[in-house]
Design an enzyme around this catalytic site. Sequence first.
Site, PDB file in Angstrom:
ATOM      1  N   THR A  16       0.854  -1.185   0.000  1.00 58.16           N
ATOM      2  CA  THR A  16       0.000   0.000   0.000  1.00 58.16           C
ATOM      3  C   THR A  16       0.892   1.237   0.000  1.00 58.16           C
ATOM      4  O   THR A  16       1.899   1.299   0.705  1.00 58.16           O
ATOM      5  CB  THR A  16      -1.029  -0.001   1.160  1.00 58.16           C
ATOM      6  OG1 THR A  16      -1.826   1.182   1.052  1.00 58.16           O
ATOM      7  CG2 THR A  16      -0.376  -0.076   2.522  1.00 58.16           C
ATOM      8  N   GLU A  17       0.553   2.189  -0.859  1.00 62.73           N
ATOM      9  CA  GLU A  17       1.429   3.325  -1.145  1.00 62.73           C
ATOM     10  C   GLU A  17       1.794   4.113   0.098  1.00 62.73           C
ATOM     11  O   GLU A  17       2.857   4.745   0.151  1.00 62.73           O
ATOM     12  CB  GLU A  17       0.763   4.260  -2.160  1.00 62.73           C
ATOM     13  CG  GLU A  17      -0.476   4.980  -1.609  1.00 62.73           C
ATOM     14  CD  GLU A  17      -1.271   5.710  -2.679  1.00 62.73           C
ATOM     15  OE1 GLU A  17      -1.137   5.369  -3.850  1.00 62.73           O
ATOM     16  OE2 GLU A  17      -2.037   6.619  -2.311  1.00 62.73           O
TER      17      GLU A  17
END
Lengths: 224, 224, 251, 251
Positions: free
Chosen positions: B53-54
């Site tokens: 997840t960024e």
Amino acid sequence: MTTPQRPTGLSRAEVAAKVAAAIPDGACVNLGIGAPTAVADHLPDGVEIMLHTENGMLGMGAAPAPEHVDPDLINAGKQAVTAVLGASYFHHADSFAMMRGGHVDLCVLGAYQVSQRGDLANWSTGAPGAIPAVGGAMDLATGAREVVVMTDLLTRDGTPKLVQDCTYPLTGVACVTRVFTDHGAFTITDGRFALDEIYGDADVRWLRATLDLDLVDARQEDQT
Amino acid sequence: MTTPQRPTGLSRAEVAAKVAAAIPDGACVNLGIGAPTAVADHLPDGVEIMLHTENGMLGMGAAPAPEHVDPDLINAGKQAVTAVLGASYFHHADSFAMMRGGHVDLCVLGAYQVSQRGDLANWSTGAPGAIPAVGGAMDLATGAREVVVMTDLLTRDGTPKLVQDCTYPLTGVACVTRVFTDHGAFTITDGRFALDEIYGDADVRWLRATLDLDLVDARQEDQT
Amino acid sequence: MIDKRRDTVTEALEDIHDGAVILVGGFGRAGQPVELIDGLIAQGARDLTVVNNNAGNGDTGLAALLAAGRVRKMVCSFPRQHDSWVFDGLYRAGEVELELVPQGTLAERIRAAGAGIPAFYCPTGVGTPLAEGKESRVIDGREHVLEHALAADYALIAGLAADRWGNLVFRRTARNFGPIMATAARTTIAQVDEIVELGALDPEAIVTPGVHVDRVVEVGERPWLRDGAFVGGVTVNGEPLSQPTTKEATA
Amino acid sequence: MIDKRRDTVTEALEDIHDGAVILVGGFGRAGQPVELIDGLIAQGARDLTVVNNNAGNGDTGLAALLAAGRVRKMVCSFPRQHDSWVFDGLYRAGEVELELVPQGTLAERIRAAGAGIPAFYCPTGVGTPLAEGKESRVIDGREHVLEHALAADYALIAGLAADRWGNLVFRRTARNFGPIMATAARTTIAQVDEIVELGALDPEAIVTPGVHVDRVVEVGERPWLRDGAFVGGVTVNGEPLSQPTTKEATA
């Protein structure tokens, strides 16, 4: 004109103590390999500084007792060191980002030559056949907020290391602001060396006769 | 030529399951915000992937029970998530270096439009007065090794999202390789959409009539 | 002695000047230094340029700073959210400027500022409206745009714990922009749940070495971690959360 | 299932080809993947380009690889040390090429390769022989040179512990180049003292997330940590060390 007899100067340890006394409390400091390493041994009591070592630690401590050496805990000169309370480890890109990004307040480097505009030569004498090695010297010269040089004033054969223009390959351009030597301490201002202090038996006359420089006597200016 | 009646297609969850089935075991995968998030719920048993997840985590897990929500543990869509065994946290520069540096094997993104050369438009319809917001979409479109789009084939008013040329502002150029829709799955090869699978009641005739594209039927080629 | 502790948020923020460029940590609510932002509103500096991934959520934190009319310009990647009504209104009224930057480029520009890299080539955004007007160059057969470092006067960030040297650790995905913002500002101010004794943080696990932090202030455990009002859009499976939660059990 | 464990060094290295570009971790002996290098010597690949901060110390590790005639070119910052006699001899004999790079630029070029940044402007070395021939540019009134990413086919690094996902932690200053080299190679191979169960490493303290590592091999505790023969120039106050030591007591 004859050059007078070479006067007695400070020992390496004494110069290291002069440099140490000039480091502000709380500073983040990197000590170059070689002679500057000794500065850590002369910090005044009550002064707390963060020592940065290029190989990835902030909060470097003194050398360990031999029985406590850890080969995974070394400084830039590959000497065994310790970590003080508050120390942290980080990788090489972060370590040099710290330097290049201006987070190291002050570094102390050795020198082959320093010019009056603050150019530093300390990584190569340019001798044919020599194997070049630069390490982190250029990164420190470029990135530290203040670059202090600690060096003998003269080479063994009596050649001054403070010069009008460096003849050896440069490490950094116009980066040095102060120089501590066995015979005196200097500040570089407006393209000239200013003499801040004289150490040992030297006097201004000898310094002027020895150094081919337009030397400012900042001691006198301070006294007027 | 009349466009035939719109056939029944797969539900969002069913499309998510098709995408999930196409993810190789062991892959590092980033699921974009919105519909692609559901892909995580449909991974086949026995498959282990690393979800990136960024906002700085590898090893993202499923949504927590409401009583276990942690506001410091969220995904790119700011939804509460969990961390699986093997998870790690890192800062934003490292997280996007992971994408930009090609370390994310596959990302799944939503789309407004995908062109036959793989251009993606998914961040702005360019409507006057709209507030633009791009987030990490361009970074994913540019950096992931494979960009898979999950989308409805048509907008609510029946306009195809697979187009010859995108008319909306682009997110990335020639980046999409596969598209999973409610009516079929497509691969983009040599500047054309190739139909890999048909879903629901659709048939090739309807797809050809609906999409203004030079559509390759890759199903037939596989069978020859 | 190195002692970066400040007793109050007020003291930690006192010199922030009008017109300052301020990096504000956080991704949505996670890692957002809400107590420092509240202090900044009270402090009164205005005409600020604020860099954050988003542009405020709900009516607190960054949204409250915007609502107070203190922000001249936002630099962010994702201003438009379901609960970003404060920014939306100001933007539509022309009362705040927006510089939109892809999220990874935003992060890398901040990191570059802290690392003494003034500019770098980046593939992100090529061929899109966000690359328009940027210098570009083909390297290794691929087009890239030139991006410049994004430095700031101040960084306001939130960590989990600090010591008096300014060493910081973070908590889970609240780490996000904090460590890079700490490196990119002339003055970095960190709020933490707890200030611990020097030496209490594991040297192998310190995320931000103290040299990057100028002031730390303890704000106590943030109540909104437990109060069930998860401003900032925290949802479970897309549904807003409405009941009290505990944080220990999550793993 | 994600399982990057390999039973032996031999298995971990089997596909390395002649002519490969290999990043080798370590600063002197700290963090040098000595067991992997020994394995590489046995494996036989030649005509290698090796990137390391130094160019080998004493007669083991990287020095042994050089002595075996496998290295065509070294890329490093500091090849000349009191115990770098193997490299010295080969270099003077014209049997190995040298690309000398300032240490921070070396680190940043490696980091850039892993981060998808093909080139960046850097102030280091401007006005020195190491900037000669490089494109330069004045940014914000200061001259910079353009530096390019340094990617590799393989990275061989040494960590303290790993899990089957390839997550890594390091030990003290042995961390050095390992984390950035892991990101910059097509295939990253890590030797570790110990492979632990998935979940045993603290997610907040993992230094290299597993995505950057392709193979891990357990080599056991490195005997030279204790054997008193600190190849690589470890000294105490500048004096070589000659007696056995323990590692636990240092702090």
